[in-house]
Design a protein around this motif. Structure first.
Motif, PDB file in Angstrom:
ATOM      1  N   UNK A  16     -15.242  10.272   3.002  1.00 41.22           N
ATOM      2  CA  UNK A  16     -14.397  10.533   1.842  1.00 41.22           C
ATOM      3  C   UNK A  16     -13.181  11.374   2.187  1.00 41.22           C
ATOM      4  N   UNK A  17     -12.733  11.309   3.454  1.00 45.43           N
ATOM      5  CA  UNK A  17     -11.458  11.923   3.843  1.00 45.43           C
ATOM      6  C   UNK A  17     -10.323  10.924   3.665  1.00 45.43           C
ATOM      7  N   UNK A  18     -10.686   9.731   3.264  1.00 40.81           N
ATOM      8  CA  UNK A  18      -9.715   8.680   2.972  1.00 40.81           C
ATOM      9  C   UNK A  18     -10.278   7.856   1.817  1.00 40.81           C
ATOM     10  N   UNK A  19      -9.451   7.620   0.810  1.00 46.46           N
ATOM     11  CA  UNK A  19      -9.840   6.742  -0.289  1.00 46.46           C
ATOM     12  C   UNK A  19      -8.816   5.627  -0.407  1.00 46.46           C
ATOM     13  N   UNK A  20      -9.307   4.437  -0.778  1.00 45.05           N
ATOM     14  CA  UNK A  20      -8.400   3.303  -0.963  1.00 45.05           C
ATOM     15  C   UNK A  20      -8.744   2.652  -2.295  1.00 45.05           C
ATOM     16  N   UNK A  21      -7.740   2.500  -3.141  1.00 47.13           N
ATOM     17  CA  UNK A  21      -7.942   1.970  -4.478  1.00 47.13           C
ATOM     18  C   UNK A  21      -6.972   0.832  -4.748  1.00 47.13           C
ATOM     19  N   UNK A  22      -7.346  -0.026  -5.681  1.00 45.23           N
ATOM     20  CA  UNK A  22      -6.477  -1.096  -6.143  1.00 45.23           C
ATOM     21  C   UNK A  22      -5.862  -0.673  -7.472  1.00 45.23           C
ATOM     22  N   UNK A  23      -4.543  -0.771  -7.561  1.00 45.74           N
ATOM     23  CA  UNK A  23      -3.818  -0.361  -8.758  1.00 45.74           C
ATOM     24  C   UNK A  23      -3.543  -1.530  -9.688  1.00 45.74           C
TER      25      UNK A  23
ATOM     26  N   UNK B 145       0.832  -1.201   0.000  1.00 46.71           N
ATOM     27  CA  UNK B 145       0.000   0.000   0.000  1.00 46.71           C
ATOM     28  C   UNK B 145       0.865   1.248   0.000  1.00 46.71           C
ATOM     29  N   UNK B 146       0.661   2.091  -0.984  1.00 44.43           N
ATOM     30  CA  UNK B 146       1.278   3.418  -1.005  1.00 44.43           C
ATOM     31  C   UNK B 146       0.366   4.362  -0.226  1.00 44.43           C
ATOM     32  N   UNK B 147       0.889   4.935   0.852  1.00 47.55           N
ATOM     33  CA  UNK B 147       0.114   5.867   1.676  1.00 47.55           C
ATOM     34  C   UNK B 147       0.469   7.289   1.277  1.00 47.55           C
ATOM     35  N   UNK B 148      -0.509   8.027   0.769  1.00 46.03           N
ATOM     36  CA  UNK B 148      -0.317   9.420   0.350  1.00 46.03           C
ATOM     37  C   UNK B 148      -1.082  10.311   1.314  1.00 46.03           C
ATOM     38  N   UNK B 149      -0.344  11.171   1.971  1.00 46.90           N
ATOM     39  CA  UNK B 149      -0.923  12.097   2.955  1.00 46.90           C
ATOM     40  C   UNK B 149      -0.997  13.475   2.313  1.00 46.90           C
ATOM     41  N   UNK B 150      -2.191  14.070   2.261  1.00 48.50           N
ATOM     42  CA  UNK B 150      -2.382  15.376   1.628  1.00 48.50           C
ATOM     43  C   UNK B 150      -2.546  16.417   2.722  1.00 48.50           C
ATOM     44  N   UNK B 151      -1.594  17.345   2.773  1.00 48.57           N
ATOM     45  CA  UNK B 151      -1.552  18.310   3.874  1.00 48.57           C
ATOM     46  C   UNK B 151      -1.466  19.718   3.318  1.00 48.57           C
ATOM     47  N   UNK B 152      -2.577  20.485   3.405  1.00 51.85           N
ATOM     48  CA  UNK B 152      -2.595  21.879   2.989  1.00 51.85           C
ATOM     49  C   UNK B 152      -1.974  22.077   1.610  1.00 51.85           C
TER      50      UNK B 152
ATOM     51  N   UNK C 278      -5.032  16.147   8.110  1.00 51.18           N
ATOM     52  CA  UNK C 278      -5.533  16.331   9.481  1.00 51.18           C
ATOM     53  C   UNK C 278      -6.059  15.013  10.045  1.00 51.18           C
ATOM     54  N   UNK C 279      -6.685  14.206   9.203  1.00 53.33           N
ATOM     55  CA  UNK C 279      -7.163  12.894   9.652  1.00 53.33           C
ATOM     56  C   UNK C 279      -5.977  11.988   9.957  1.00 53.33           C
ATOM     57  N   UNK C 280      -4.977  12.021   9.069  1.00 55.53           N
ATOM     58  CA  UNK C 280      -3.780  11.211   9.297  1.00 55.53           C
ATOM     59  C   UNK C 280      -3.139  11.572  10.627  1.00 55.53           C
ATOM     60  N   UNK C 281      -2.972  12.884  10.887  1.00 61.91           N
ATOM     61  CA  UNK C 281      -2.321  13.320  12.120  1.00 61.91           C
ATOM     62  C   UNK C 281      -3.115  12.897  13.351  1.00 61.91           C
ATOM     63  N   UNK C 282      -4.430  12.942  13.245  1.00 63.24           N
ATOM     64  CA  UNK C 282      -5.264  12.552  14.378  1.00 63.24           C
ATOM     65  C   UNK C 282      -5.128  11.060  14.677  1.00 63.24           C
TER      66      UNK C 282
END
Length: 736
Positions: free
Chosen positions: A239-246, A142-149, A268-272
């Motif tokens: 929908x603050x987190x999406x998970x897809x199969x590549x 799993x590639x985890x991509x964190x989107x921050x500001x 923000x969800x990741x940090x929490x």
């Protein structure tokens, strides 16, 4: 492979019960020829048996696992069919295939790689994509991509070869784990037959350091009542987190299968949820850039970063494929972030707001200033190389970007007892610090309603590391290490000059580079005013001492060195870079008046750093060296020749002008082991790589390892230069 990422909810899992035989199982004669003898005349019967007894990693347990039997994709959906197998069923074939190829490649004489006649086991497989020919137990990567500001980043993991059975010594995306039940319990075969549940368990273990679910609880995991699962599920529903199969792929060497997925999560969800991401877990070490809240910010998800990782780093093929596919489909993967942030995501427009880039704002905001700091940290190697090109007439330490000058590189290592720094008093000969701070004014951000007065003030207000204290520091006035005797002359200085002038100069260059410009000196007012970075007349030159520590086992002819990672959440300079150990500013131990002369000694400063960095002792502010047991131990070792400190040279970093005395201390193995019996793995400034790939202490002191460690993208220039110089003088250093 599907044409585009598929939401994990649209990937159906099917089950096939019964006896599912395979043509290649790992007990063939073609495998037997690869296996060693267990005792005279008796051979291991399987590859996993040999691994268990000859080279066992810390994680090596045969577990029920889901066996992949079929894969199909159509119209935005997919189906994966599975049966049941064991983890060792996979290893007995996959790892044997890799071993066979490696053994044949070692014996190849033409450099073109082995032919099919040398690979009889691989020839048995015939079609790698025939899932009935062998047991295919896939991992879920799993590639985890964190989107921050407005900025996406991804997490990376280094797989410790002493802990894992596969892909040891390589980087991979995180989390990654076998698709298998959480225990041997029959109930878990159904309860855990779900890709998302598998991913969440890996998140728990690899990002939070939680113990592996191993069945010891005696009951199935109640996912609906598990707080971590609840929070991640809630984020998916919102929908603050999406998970897809590549897609699904095979490693070319071992033919091991991987189900490739991507999780995109609001910062923000990741940090929490993951605010306390662990740096080290049961399988290796997480490679991230941390902000002061300790939430893992990761590595920038940009074209340049992705290409550098794919082309220049030892990246496991599943992680490389995830990263490549995610970048190819970045617009689709990040499209959901429109609801989180407007603007631009790493070059991917996700909203209609057309705001000017931070670097075009004449008065930087705190966010813009922090973004430049992050950019400089992420691309330090590239920036340093390009900044060095601004000084074509200055010599460099061979093989590195570290700038030097006449008199700074002796022809032979200087024993430290032959060098006594001399104090200098009187007016400063360099430009006033006030003029240089004024030249940096346009780089400083607003803090509230007012612009910061200095770079140190901005750092303290916006991105304060744990270690940020202004201290009296020795300032270099002159040095001639080629004279007889060699000389260093020092006056008083203050640590914040390193930040207000040097770090500001690096920030100035990074600001232009981030905007797509390749500036000349004329475009850089602060840097242009300073002039020659190696001239103590151009600025206050505060010096650090970079020390290469070598543990030398003379009988085994084995030399080892320690490598240290500087945690950006803890240090003000060179955060995120690798360095040698110990490293510290050349400064008095305290602020009492008599300390300035008492501590004007390179060896005493190095001894204090050894105590703090290698043994984790508190910083020493008031010490009587003649009564300090640790120092007396070091002195005795120097006297009997089992500890030998040398000075190799002096140089300046072309990006931030950080100036270092380059030293090396060679310890005989028994002396090192006695003095540093309490060696720590982490300290107040970062973490040590205390174990090499072979499981022994430290990295190997050899040409290949030095080339790897000293790469510009990995190690800051002073450490790289010390390594190169030590290798050049290795016969002198190790023969005494």
């Amino acid at each position: 492979m599907p044409e585009r990422p598929i939401d994990l909810e649209r990937v159906e899992l099917g089950w096939r019960a019964g006896d599912l035989s395979a043509r290649v199982r790992g007990d063939e004669p073609e495998v037997g020829r690869l296996l060693p003898l267990r005792v005279p005349g008796k051979q291991f019967d399987r590859y996993t048996s040999a691994v268990r007894y000859v080279d066992p990693p810390s994680l090596f347990e045969n577990r029920p696992s889901y066996r992949l039997l079929d894969v199909s994709w159509q119209q935005g959906a997919g189906r994966l069919d599975f049966g049941l197998a064991t983890y060792f069923d996979k290893l007995d074939v996959c790892e044997a295939l890799g071993h066979e190829y490696a053994a044949a490649a070692i014996g190849a004489s033409d450099g073109g790689g082995p032919g099919w006649h040398q690979l009889p086991l691989r020839a048995l497989v015939v079609d790698p994509f025939d899932l009935a020919s062998r047991v295919v137990v896939p991992a879920v990567t799993t590639l985890t991509i964190r989107v921050d500001h407005g900025q996406p980043s991804f997490l990376l993991h280094w797989r410790d070869p002493t802990r894992v059975a596969t892909a040891g010594g390589m980087y991979d995306v995180i989390p990654a784990g076998e698709f298998q039940p959480s225990s041997v319990g029959r109930w878990d075969r159904v309860n855990d037959f779900n890709l998302w549940r598998n991913i969440v368990r890996e998140f728990s273990e690899e990002l939070l350091g939680a113990p592996e679910h191993d069945g010891s609880r005696g009951a199935p995991i109640d996912y609906d009542r598990w707080p971590l699962y609840q929070r991640l599920q809630a984020a998916r529903q919102e929908r603050r987190l999406t998970v897809t199969c590549l897609g699904v792929g095979l490693d070319a060497l071992t033919l091991a299968a991987t189900i490739m997925t991507a999780v995109v999560i609001d910062g923000s969800v990741f940090d929490e949820i993951f605010g306390e991401v662990v740096r080290v877990n049961a399988e290796g070490r997480t490679v991230t850039a941390d902000d002061r809240s300790r939430a893992a910010k990761g590595i920038l998800f940009t074209d340049d970063t992705v290409n550098r990782m794919l082309e220049h780093q030892p990246l496991a093929s599943p992680g490389a494929a995830c990263l490549h596919l995610a970048w190819a489909h970045r617009h689709e993967l990040l499209s959901g972030a429109r609801a989180w942030y407007a603007g631009t995501l790493g070059g991917v427009t996700i909203g209609s707001t057309n705001t000017a880039p931070d670097h075009d704002d004449p008065t930087p905001t705190a966010a813009a200033w922090r973004a430049v700091r992050g950019y400089q940290r992420e691309r330090r190697g590239e920036l340093t190389q390009q900044a060095a090109n601004l000084y074509p007439d200055l010599p460099r330490v061979d093989g590195t970007t570290l700038l030097t000058r006449t008199g700074w590189l002796p022809s032979e290592p200087i024993p430290l007892n032959e060098l006594t720094p001399l104090p200098v008093t009187g007016p400063d000969a360099h430009q006033s610090r006030e003029e240089l701070v004024a030249a940096a004014a346009d780089l400083l951000p607003k803090i509230g309603e007012h612009r910061a007065a200095t770079y140190a003030e901005a750092l303290a207000a916006i991105e304060r590391p744990r270690l940020l204290v202004d201290r009296p520091t020795y300032r270099l006035v002159a040095a001639d290490l080629t004279a007889s005797p060699p000389s260093i002359r020092a006056a008083s200085g203050t640590y914040y000059d390193v930040l207000n002038i040097g770090e500001a100069a690096g920030h100035e260059y990074a600001t232009h580079h981030r905007a797509g410009r390749r500036p000349s000196l004329a475009d850089l007012p602060l840097r242009n005013r300073i002039g020659d970075p190696t001239d103590p007349g151009g600025r206050p030159v505060l010096v650090a001492i970079t020390t290469l520590t070598i543990r030398y086992d003379r009988r085994a002819h084995d030399a080892r060195l320690l490598v240290h990672w500087r945690d950006p959440a803890k240090v003000a300079t060179n955060g995120g870079a690798y360095q040698l150990a110990p490293v510290g500013m050349f400064q008095p131990a305290g602020e009492a008046g008599d300390r300035w002369m008492v501590d004007l000694d390179l060896w005493r400063c190095i001894a204090r750093e050894y105590s703090e960095e290698l043994l984790g002792e508190p910083e020493i502010e008031d010490v009587v060296y003649e009564r300090w047991p640790f120092y007396l131990d070091l002195e005795q070792a120097r006297a009997d020749g089992t500890c030998r400190p040398y000075l190799l040279g002096l140089g300046a970093d072309p990006l931030t002008f950080a100036t270092d005395l380059l030293t090396v201390v060679v310890f005989e193995a028994a002396t090192f082991d006695r003095i540093f019996a309490g060696l720590v793995t982490s300290n107040a400034e970062g973490e040590f790589e205390t174990l090499g790939p072979d499981g022994l202490l430290g990295a190997q002191f050899d040409r290949d390892e030095i080339t790897r460690l000293a790469a510009p993208a990995r190690m800051q220039p002073a450490g790289a230069a010390t390594l190169h110089l030590a290798w050049h003088h290795r016969h002198t250093l190790l023969s005494n």
